[in-house]
Motif scaffolding. Structure first.
Motif, PDB file in Angstrom:
ATOM      1  N   LEU A  22       0.831  -1.204   0.000  1.00 13.49           N
ATOM      2  CA  LEU A  22       0.000   0.000   0.000  1.00 13.49           C
ATOM      3  C   LEU A  22       0.868   1.259   0.000  1.00 13.49           C
ATOM      4  CD1 LEU A  22      -2.915   1.043   0.116  1.00 13.49           C
ATOM      5  CD2 LEU A  22      -2.718   1.042   2.601  1.00 13.49           C
ATOM      6  N   MET A  23       1.925   1.269   0.812  1.00 16.65           N
ATOM      7  CA  MET A  23       2.827   2.430   0.842  1.00 16.65           C
ATOM      8  C   MET A  23       3.534   2.610  -0.493  1.00 16.65           C
ATOM      9  SD  MET A  23       4.560   2.882   4.623  1.00 16.65           S
ATOM     10  CE  MET A  23       6.023   2.143   4.065  1.00 16.65           C
ATOM     11  N   GLY A  25       2.449   1.667  -3.426  1.00 20.99           N
ATOM     12  CA  GLY A  25       1.448   2.167  -4.367  1.00 20.99           C
ATOM     13  C   GLY A  25       1.186   3.652  -4.177  1.00 20.99           C
ATOM     14  N   ALA A  26       1.133   4.096  -2.916  1.00 22.51           N
ATOM     15  CA  ALA A  26       0.917   5.517  -2.649  1.00 22.51           C
ATOM     16  C   ALA A  26       2.097   6.355  -3.140  1.00 22.51           C
ATOM     17  CB  ALA A  26       0.700   5.741  -1.148  1.00 22.51           C
ATOM     18  N   ALA A  29       1.814   6.593  -6.893  1.00 21.20           N
ATOM     19  CA  ALA A  29       0.751   7.510  -7.300  1.00 21.20           C
ATOM     20  C   ALA A  29       1.196   8.967  -7.145  1.00 21.20           C
ATOM     21  CB  ALA A  29      -0.510   7.251  -6.486  1.00 21.20           C
ATOM     22  N   ILE A  30       1.866   9.259  -6.050  1.00 20.02           N
ATOM     23  CA  ILE A  30       2.362  10.620  -5.834  1.00 20.02           C
ATOM     24  C   ILE A  30       3.420  10.966  -6.882  1.00 20.02           C
ATOM     25  CG2 ILE A  30       3.688  12.076  -4.245  1.00 20.02           C
ATOM     26  CD1 ILE A  30       2.211  10.579  -1.953  1.00 20.02           C
TER      27      ILE A  30
END
Length: 145
Positions: A22-23, A25-26, A29-30
């Motif tokens: 999840l981290m 992926g974040a 995305a950023i």
């Protein structure tokens, strides 16, 4: 004495992996958002600096779709260069990690996916400046400085 519960350890490891995924992926995305804003900024400045050229092209018969295609092509080329540079940097860092005896696995699907995301980001964020260039009024574009 020490008692261990293998099921609990497997669950804890799965939760940790999910959190790390999840981290990651974040962060990705950023990174895409920042890269897209960079492409948009460059393209907006390109449109602003070349307003007279756009006006001349439109006054001599260029259609809106010709201008749109020109600036979208520039956004794609900018994204291709950025994507190739990113792949190059990743391969160099991966090579250094392999030389440091860190287990690294390269995946062609992941490389192509990252490059595809770079292209999609470039087209998405480059569309607005290209549309702005295509919708310029030729008279106003020729008289601007």
């Amino acid at each position: 004495f020490e008692l261990t519960n293998n099921a609990a350890m497997i669950q804890a490891e799965a939760r940790t992996q999910n959190t790390l995924s999840l981290m990651l992926g974040a962060i990705a995305a950023i990174s895409l958002l920042v890269g897209g804003i960079g492409v948009m900024n460059i393209m907006l400045m390109t449109v602003r600096e070349r307003t007279r050229e756009i006006g001349i092209r439109m006054a001599t018969g260029a259609r809106q779709r010709d201008i749109l295609r020109q600036f979208l092509t520039e956004a794609v080329m900018l994204s291709v260069v950025g994507g190739l540079a990113g792949i190059g940097v990743a391969l160099i860092i991966g090579g250094i990690l392999i030389l440091s005896e860190v287990a690294v696995a390269f995946s062609l699907a992941a490389i192509l996916g990252a490059f595809g995301c770079a292209l999609i980001t470039g087209v998405t964020f480059g569309f607005m400046p290209a549309r702005k260039a295509a919708r310029l009024d030729p008279v106003k574009a020729l008289t601007s400085e």
